[in-house]
Design a protein around this motif. Structure first.
Motif, PDB file in Angstrom:
ATOM      1  N   GLN A  99       0.828  -1.209   0.000  1.00 41.76           N
ATOM      2  CA  GLN A  99       0.000   0.000   0.000  1.00 41.76           C
ATOM      3  C   GLN A  99       0.863   1.259   0.000  1.00 41.76           C
ATOM      4  OE1 GLN A  99      -0.097  -2.526   2.144  1.00 41.76           O
ATOM      5  NE2 GLN A  99      -2.196  -3.021   2.785  1.00 41.76           N
ATOM      6  N   LYS A 143       3.971   1.494  -1.168  1.00 46.08           N
ATOM      7  CA  LYS A 143       4.603   1.648  -2.477  1.00 46.08           C
ATOM      8  C   LYS A 143       3.631   2.245  -3.485  1.00 46.08           C
ATOM      9  CE  LYS A 143       7.903  -2.160  -1.927  1.00 46.08           C
ATOM     10  NZ  LYS A 143       8.323  -3.502  -2.406  1.00 46.08           N
ATOM     11  N   THR A 144       2.383   1.793  -3.423  1.00 45.54           N
ATOM     12  CA  THR A 144       1.371   2.335  -4.338  1.00 45.54           C
ATOM     13  C   THR A 144       1.164   3.823  -4.093  1.00 45.54           C
ATOM     14  OG1 THR A 144       0.260   0.193  -4.419  1.00 45.54           O
ATOM     15  CG2 THR A 144      -1.019   2.128  -5.095  1.00 45.54           C
ATOM     16  N   GLN A 198       4.204   5.673  -5.395  1.00 44.57           N
ATOM     17  CA  GLN A 198       4.246   5.641  -6.861  1.00 44.57           C
ATOM     18  C   GLN A 198       3.214   6.586  -7.466  1.00 44.57           C
ATOM     19  OE1 GLN A 198       3.774   1.464  -7.599  1.00 44.57           O
ATOM     20  NE2 GLN A 198       5.887   0.970  -7.026  1.00 44.57           N
ATOM     21  N   ASN A 199       2.052   6.708  -6.825  1.00 46.20           N
ATOM     22  CA  ASN A 199       1.047   7.653  -7.310  1.00 46.20           C
ATOM     23  C   ASN A 199       1.564   9.089  -7.236  1.00 46.20           C
ATOM     24  OD1 ASN A 199      -0.824   5.655  -7.895  1.00 46.20           O
ATOM     25  ND2 ASN A 199      -1.811   5.793  -5.896  1.00 46.20           N
TER      26      ASN A 199
END
Length: 833
Positions: free
Chosen positions: A511, A513-514, A517-518
């Motif tokens: 979560q 990393k997401t 990355q966003n």
């Protein structure tokens, strides 16, 4: 104005009904809960009605309300019977107290009457239930009024109940029914009443704190005067945006200074001597905290405060919760004072006690605590953990005063807070059964530290007063410096360590990393950050924080000071216990005020490092909700603190600058309400009315006539199809369901998404398409099946539907083949099955 009189009268009756109970429940307060009695009566009556209607034991109608009020009156008379029954001397203690404290009684009632009258007049000059979120709130009120039982039907999502904290709308609906006013009038009277209850509640808390301190001080300032300061600070004072607007538009300072403050949109227009006449200039006061994203784009942040809310006139949950937040503060102060009562005869030592003893009313008192604190979650869920924390701190003060500082005292107070929290959840369990939320966890605030200059514009008067007040307290405690040096590493390093751990998790958890990355998905952002890895983002966040550290450092220092003061005051009380003496009411008042300051500062520090994840994806709502409660706590503590400064025997060289500087900043804070009030009321030039739909009667008379027909002739649960979509106005959708409470297929779609969270997609699926088919596409032979699927009984065709769906004569002919016209007037047609 007969409606206004009826609301004042009903409020008075509810206060009288709850007075014996308030007098008993808050018996340790100098005011004996008189200022809180109206809020208590309103809350308990609404609770009995709601719980009865939720279990189908009471109808949600006038009869059910009268039964609920009768039950509350009976319980109040029974539980508070020692007040009105004659004692051994033939005296009724409550009656004798009312006679003795007639100055307090007259002050409270005069404040209530004047505030209610003035704000009713103010609302009469800008009564429109239009713009911002007023239509949503009016829809909820009418949804409550048109529901036989609870949870109430959602007017903007047929077939489902409201998924929102709707307890405040139950109260408003109850008052509308009791007084018999039109809901559109009741909306504006509700704004005036909640404004009044907020001022009276703040008056009561500030009065009680000062009356406690007054007993132990040589120089005295009337608690009534400080109570007035409490009402002023909580409900009327503005932030310093009014001063900034004045300085910019009158060119009192170099324009570069104003641009350096970077308040959103302030310098978009050139300076003007007529700045107070500009359209909605006062809106900027709720946007002084100005965040920007990595590309330098403005990010919406809300920093609303009570006067702005009442000026705006939205009956949103954070407003509806205000009187009951202040009731909870009064209860917490009463709990803190319990540490001074009931000495054992043996050695003067204080007895040990548990959570069931803290009110002095046993199990019935604990049940009342559950209803009062549990209501905060149902009124405005964000408030619940904040005031449970205040209650827990107050409980710790009481235990520490009795038994001294110890880990056991800390554990028992935490356990007491948990017990009240759980019982509060149980008391409102039916609400939680169907409640859904958009909240999706906690996210780190890596890239939006608040600027200290903007933070000072928001809280400046209170910050200055509490600093001088804490300086005053620091003069009379021992060991403060040592304790400050112990607390400082915790307040400085604790948030940084937590932020570091969260950043580490960003690189380890999927979560995280997401999320990272966003943030780094845009190449332009990667260039600014210096890479596309989580480590690059973390390094950039550190550099950003190092460049803007001042708000965090100021809050960390103040929190360490607060911690050291509380520790020192509690230690002194413990030493008194060891000497066979007990602490004094002044000690409790000071400890409670410092506790409020500490909680307020902690709330503002929290948003520097974290925010609750929602559909907006920023810290906007978290700043809004936490700053709002921080304002209330700082305002109450500041009113008391300023009174203490004036009462003190401190050196003139300290007291005069402190009081003088505070007075200047208070005057600066008053610029905003003085300038903004006539602007919002259009200089009081329009024709006054309390009818919130008067603008529709003038601009959309055909719709209003049809709406009144629906209210008079259509079953309250019948689904009425109308146009959907959009938010923040009645121009895109919802004007029929908003005004009648009858459910429609879909109203404000984005708001439903906020209320329903992850369930939104499933619940709304097919509704926009169904509307398009009903008004535009479906052949006559399919229309019946379509209406059956959505349980739609009526189809509304007005100008909005014609314009949005291109309704033509052919469309009407198709509808005529399947449905029958039950209303056809001035271009509005209502079809029935």
């Amino acid at each position: 104005m007969l409606g206004a009189f009826s609301w004042w009268l009903v409020s008075l009756l509810m206060g009288l009904a709850a007075l014996p109970l308030a007098w008993r429940l808050l018996s340790r307060l100098p005011s004996r809960g008189y200022a809180a009695s109206k809020a208590l009566g309103l809350l308990l009556t609404a609770y009995v009605l709601w719980i009865g209607a939720s279990f189908r034991l009471l109808p949600n109608d006038l009869g059910g309300i009268l039964i609920a009020l009768g039950i509350v009156t009976g319980l109040s008379l029974w539980l508070g019977r020692e007040g009105w029954q004659r004692d051994a001397d033939g005296v009724r203690p409550l009656v004798a107290w009312l006679r003795r404290e007639r100055g307090l009684i007259l002050s409270v009632e005069a404040l209530f009457l004047v505030a209610f009258a003035l704000w009713t007049v103010f609302r009469a000059y800008n009564p429109e239930i239009a713009g911002t979120e007023k239509p949503m709130e009016f829809a909820f009120i009418n949804g409550v009024l048109r529901s036989n039982a609870f949870p109430p039907q959602d007017p903007w999502l047929s077939g489902y109940a409201i998924s929102y904290y709707y307890f405040g709308y139950v109260m408003l609906g109850m008052l509308i029914r009791l007084t018999g006013v039109d809901p559109a009038v009741g909306f504006n009277l509700g704004v005036a009443l909640w404004f009044t209850l907020t001022l009276v509640g703040a008056f009561g808390v500030a009065y009680d704190l000062t009356a406690l301190a007054r007993r132990e001080t040589a120089r005295r300032i009337g608690p009534l005067a400080v109570g007035g300061l409490g009402a002023l600070f909580v409900g009327i004072l503005g932030n310093l945006q009014g001063l900034v607007e004045l300085a910019y538009n009158r060119q009192l300072v170099p324009e570069g200074w104003i641009r350096w403050l970077d308040i959103k949109n302030l310098t978009a227009a050139p300076p003007s001597p007529a700045w107070t006449e500009q359209f909605w200039w006062w809106w900027r006061a709720s946007r002084v905290i100005h965040d920007k994203d990595l590309l330098g784009n403005s990010v919406e942040v809300i920093d609303e405060f009570p006067f702005f809310s009442f000026l705006l006139g939205d009956l949103h949950p954070h407003v509806l919760g205000l009187p009951f937040v202040l009731l909870a503060v009064a209860v917490a102060l009463h709990v803190a004072l319990s540490g001074l009562s009931r000495l054992e005869s043996r050695g003067g030592r204080l007895t040990r006690f548990g959570v069931i003893d803290i009110t002095g009313m046993g199990a019935s008192g604990l049940a009342l605590l559950a209803v009062i604190f549990g209501a905060l979650a149902f009124l405005n869920t964000w408030d619940y953990p904040m005031y449970l924390a205040l209650f827990t701190g107050a409980f710790f003060i009481s235990v520490a005063l009795r038994e001294g500082l110890s880990w056991g005292a800390l554990w028992r107070s935490a356990l007491g807070g948990a017990v009240v929290g759980v019982l509060g959840w149980i008391a409102y369990f039916p609400f939680y059964v169907g409640f859904q939320s958009q909240l999706g966890g906690v996210l780190p605030n890596l890239l939006a530290p608040s600027r200290l200059s903007q933070f000072f514009v928001m809280f400046g008067p209170f910050l200055v007063i509490v600093v001088f007040y804490m300086l005053l307290l620091s003069r009379r405690v021992e060991g403060l410096t040592r304790r400050f040096l112990i607390a400082l590493p915790v307040t400085l390093l604790g948030p940084l360590v937590l932020a570091g751990l969260v950043t580490l998790l960003l690189g380890l958890l999927p979560q995280g990393k997401t999320y990272a990355q966003n943030l780094l998905s845009d190449p332009a952002v990667q260039q600014i950050v210096g890479g596309s890895r989580v480590a690059d983002l973390a390094a950039y966040a550190v550099r950003l924080r190092a460049a803007t550290p001042w708000t965090f450092l100021a809050l960390a220092l103040l929190l360490a000071w607060v911690g050291a003061l509380l520790w020192s005051l509690a230690a002194r009380a413990q030493s008194l216990n060891g000497e066979g003496r007990s602490a004094q009411p002044l000690d409790v008042a000071d400890m409670f005020a410092v506790l409020m300051i500490g909680l307020a500062l902690l709330l503002t520090l929290t948003v520097e490092f974290a925010y609750l994840r929602d559909l907006f994806g920023t810290r906007m709502n978290t700043v809004f909700k936490l700053y709002y409660q921080a304002w209330i706590l700082l305002a109450l503590a500041s009113a008391y603190g300023l009174g203490r400064l004036v009462m003190s025997e401190a050196a003139v060289l300290f007291k005069v600058p402190a009081v003088g500087f505070a007075a200047l900043l208070i005057a600066a804070g008053l610029i905003y309400p003085v300038a903004a009030t006539p602007n919002k009321a259009n200089a009081f030039k329009s024709e006054p009315t309390l009818d919130g739909l008067a603008f529709m009667r003038q601009n959309q008379p055909a719709d209003v006539a049809a709406i009144e027909w629906i209210r008079a002739n259509v079953n309250p649960a019948a689904v009425v199809v109308e146009s959907s979509g959009g938010s923040y106005s009645t121009e895109g959708a919802g004007r029929v369901s908003m005004s009648t409470g009858n459910p429609t297929l879909l109203g404000w779609d984005f708001h439903e998404m906020q209320w329903r969270g992850d369930a939104y997609g499933e619940l709304v699926a097919g509704r926009p398409e169904a509307l398009d088919q009903i008004y535009r596409l479906a052949p006559a032979e399919e229309l019946t099946a379509l209406l059956d699927r959505w349980n739609a009984k009526f189809v509304y065709v007005g100008d909005l539907e014609r314009n949005k769906f291109g309704v033509s004569d052919a469309t009407l002919s198709r509808l005529d083949r399947v449905l029958r016209r039950v209303y056809d007037r001035d271009g509005v047609i209502i079809y029935a099955r």
